[in-house]
Motif scaffolding. Structure first.
Motif, mmCIF file in Angstrom:
data_model
loop_
_atom_site.group_PDB
_atom_site.id
_atom_site.type_symbol
_atom_site.label_atom_id
_atom_site.label_comp_id
_atom_site.label_asym_id
_atom_site.label_seq_id
_atom_site.Cartn_x
_atom_site.Cartn_y
_atom_site.Cartn_z
ATOM 1 N N GLY A 111 0.941 -1.199 -0.019
ATOM 2 C CA GLY A 111 0.017 -0.005 -0.037
ATOM 3 C C GLY A 111 0.818 1.320 -0.006
ATOM 4 O O GLY A 111 0.255 2.354 0.156
ATOM 5 N N LEU A 112 2.216 1.159 0.041
ATOM 6 C CA LEU A 112 3.030 2.278 0.020
ATOM 7 C C LEU A 112 3.082 2.849 -1.851
ATOM 8 O O LEU A 112 2.813 2.208 -2.469
ATOM 9 C CB LEU A 112 4.496 2.081 0.283
ATOM 10 C CG LEU A 112 4.585 1.663 1.945
ATOM 11 C CD1 LEU A 112 5.971 1.008 2.051
ATOM 12 C CD2 LEU A 112 4.248 2.752 2.739
ATOM 13 N N PRO A 113 3.189 4.173 -1.428
ATOM 14 C CA PRO A 113 3.272 4.838 -2.894
ATOM 15 C C PRO A 113 4.825 4.204 -3.726
ATOM 16 O O PRO A 113 5.613 3.843 -3.064
ATOM 17 C CB PRO A 113 3.535 6.316 -2.758
ATOM 18 C CG PRO A 113 4.111 6.327 -1.167
ATOM 19 C CD PRO A 113 3.441 5.103 -0.508
ATOM 20 N N ASP A 114 4.707 4.243 -4.951
ATOM 21 C CA ASP A 114 5.672 3.999 -5.801
ATOM 22 C C ASP A 114 6.796 4.928 -5.634
ATOM 23 O O ASP A 114 6.368 5.884 -5.360
ATOM 24 C CB ASP A 114 5.253 3.541 -7.243
ATOM 25 C CG ASP A 114 4.350 2.373 -7.423
ATOM 26 O OD1 ASP A 114 4.631 1.515 -6.569
ATOM 27 O OD2 ASP A 114 3.663 2.428 -8.280
ATOM 28 N N THR A 115 8.008 4.307 -5.740
ATOM 29 C CA THR A 115 9.162 5.328 -6.145
ATOM 30 C C THR A 115 9.386 5.725 -7.479
ATOM 31 O O THR A 115 8.436 5.226 -8.285
ATOM 32 C CB THR A 115 10.438 4.739 -5.475
ATOM 33 O OG1 THR A 115 10.845 3.520 -6.415
ATOM 34 C CG2 THR A 115 10.205 4.485 -3.854
ATOM 35 N N CYS A 182 18.064 2.460 4.732
ATOM 36 C CA CYS A 182 18.548 4.023 4.013
ATOM 37 C C CYS A 182 17.394 4.873 3.783
ATOM 38 O O CYS A 182 16.467 4.823 2.963
ATOM 39 C CB CYS A 182 19.029 3.501 2.703
ATOM 40 S SG CYS A 182 20.667 2.773 2.948
ATOM 41 N N THR A 183 17.427 5.924 4.562
ATOM 42 C CA THR A 183 16.053 6.888 4.884
ATOM 43 C C THR A 183 15.993 7.688 3.869
ATOM 44 O O THR A 183 14.635 8.287 3.855
ATOM 45 C CB THR A 183 16.011 7.420 6.207
ATOM 46 O OG1 THR A 183 17.360 8.217 6.235
ATOM 47 C CG2 THR A 183 16.211 6.417 7.478
ATOM 48 N N ALA A 184 17.066 8.110 3.016
ATOM 49 C CA ALA A 184 16.808 8.838 1.956
ATOM 50 C C ALA A 184 16.820 8.178 0.606
ATOM 51 O O ALA A 184 17.049 8.860 -0.754
ATOM 52 C CB ALA A 184 17.948 9.989 1.720
ATOM 53 N N ASP A 185 16.306 7.026 0.657
ATOM 54 C CA ASP A 185 16.326 6.067 -0.635
ATOM 55 C C ASP A 185 15.062 6.606 -1.467
ATOM 56 O O ASP A 185 14.153 6.575 -1.290
ATOM 57 C CB ASP A 185 16.183 4.456 -0.046
ATOM 58 C CG ASP A 185 16.441 3.575 -1.250
ATOM 59 O OD1 ASP A 185 16.316 3.665 -2.473
ATOM 60 O OD2 ASP A 185 16.911 2.488 -0.803
ATOM 61 N N GLU A 186 15.318 6.669 -2.957
ATOM 62 C CA GLU A 186 14.471 6.900 -3.893
ATOM 63 C C GLU A 186 14.049 5.923 -4.801
ATOM 64 O O GLU A 186 13.503 5.916 -5.874
ATOM 65 C CB GLU A 186 14.941 8.162 -4.664
ATOM 66 C CG GLU A 186 15.104 9.424 -3.919
ATOM 67 C CD GLU A 186 15.363 10.693 -4.756
ATOM 68 O OE1 GLU A 186 15.291 10.572 -5.999
ATOM 69 O OE2 GLU A 186 16.042 11.524 -4.202
ATOM 70 N N VAL A 187 14.670 4.588 -4.379
ATOM 71 C CA VAL A 187 14.367 3.307 -5.112
ATOM 72 C C VAL A 187 13.585 2.414 -4.483
ATOM 73 O O VAL A 187 12.579 1.760 -5.021
ATOM 74 C CB VAL A 187 15.914 2.765 -5.564
ATOM 75 C CG1 VAL A 187 15.601 1.429 -6.429
ATOM 76 C CG2 VAL A 187 16.632 3.714 -6.469
ATOM 77 N N VAL A 188 13.870 1.931 -3.412
ATOM 78 C CA VAL A 188 13.329 1.102 -2.352
ATOM 79 C C VAL A 188 12.613 2.045 -1.183
ATOM 80 O O VAL A 188 13.438 2.682 -0.547
ATOM 81 C CB VAL A 188 14.226 -0.092 -1.721
ATOM 82 C CG1 VAL A 188 13.228 -0.896 -0.764
ATOM 83 C CG2 VAL A 188 14.683 -0.870 -3.045
ATOM 84 N N HIS A 189 11.365 2.109 -1.202
ATOM 85 C CA HIS A 189 10.768 3.136 -0.179
ATOM 86 C C HIS A 189 11.135 2.776 1.241
ATOM 87 O O HIS A 189 11.339 1.874 1.791
ATOM 88 C CB HIS A 189 9.478 3.114 -0.175
ATOM 89 C CG HIS A 189 8.548 4.236 0.249
ATOM 90 N ND1 HIS A 189 8.546 4.416 1.541
ATOM 91 C CD2 HIS A 189 7.929 5.099 -0.307
ATOM 92 C CE1 HIS A 189 7.792 5.549 1.806
ATOM 93 N NE2 HIS A 189 7.365 5.993 0.701
#
Length: 235
Positions: A111-115, A182-189
């Motif tokens: 249910g999380l938004p996609d990166t 990794c809290t600033a990850d833009e690939v794996v939420h």
């Protein structure tokens, strides 16, 4: 550290579109710390073949090991980590999968938004490539531009099959594990990472983008060396 065949070391498993080269800086930092390591070059044809390549690397390494997986490499170490030489699993922004899960379908974090990763993928037949510009920006969002460009130029296509692979063994059920979110990850939420990290023995959070091996090699090496030392103390 004195090197003997029984000293633990590290076996490093890369993610999609990459190769063993992405661990070069980490391996150099590990060597400075007296830790032997090997980086697996995955075929990236399907999860079974990638798991086999990792098992073969463990056999060739021939000593106790901490098995480290980045991103898709987490799916690989989940399947390969039950090998008797493995003492601990380390997941870096990685897929710590459970029964029946694949990197394209996890129950953790539903249910999380996609990166932006889907937007960066280019599918042609059985091959999946990354858009050179957008892919590099996502994978190396916190890296200097020259580092991101150099790494991006080395990315290679992968088979569509890898996205559907389900591990045959769930090693983290019996092997201790450390998960780095990794809290600033833009690939794996990051929230998906936290959901998978709930399965790990211990969890750390770094304010990093998706590729800490490129942007924080000393920090990655310090963590891996710490876990290798712990494995040595545990015998």
């Amino acid at each position: 550290m004195e090197h003997t065949p029984t000293n633990p070391g590290a076996v490093l498993v890369h993610g999609l579109w990459h190769g063993a080269w992405c661990w070069d800086a980490v391996r150099a930092a590990l060597a400075e710390r007296g830790v032997d390591s090997v980086a697996v070059d995955l075929p990236l044809t399907d999860l079974t073949a990638d798991t086999r390549a990792t098992l073969d690397a463990l056999e060739s390494f021939g000593r106790p090991a901490v098995l480290v997986g980045h991103s898709y490499g987490g799916a690989v170490i989940t399947g390969a980590g039950a090998h008797p030489l493995v003492r601990e699993l380390v997941y870096l922004a990685a897929f710590q999968l459970d029964d029946g899960e694949s990197v394209s379908r996890t129950r953790a974090g539903e249910g999380l938004p996609d990166t932006g990763l889907g937007e960066a993928m280019r599918v042609s037949g059985d091959e999946v490539r990354l858009d050179p510009g957008l892919g590099s920006r996502l994978l190396y969002s916190d890296a200097p531009a020259d580092v991101a460009a150099a790494a991006g130029a080395r990315l290679r296509p992968v088979s569509r099959t890898v996205f559907r692979g389900v591990p045959e063994t769930i090693a983290w059920r019996t092997v201790p594990s450390t998960y780095v979110v990794c809290t600033a990850d833009e690939v794996v939420h990051p929230e998906r990472q936290r959901a998978m990290a709930a399965r790990a023995t211990r969890t750390l959070e770094w304010s990093s983008g998706h590729s800490p091996a490129a942007t924080r090699p000393e920090e990655v090496a310090a963590l891996v060396a710490e876990r290798v030392a712990a494995a040595g103390r545990a015998g």
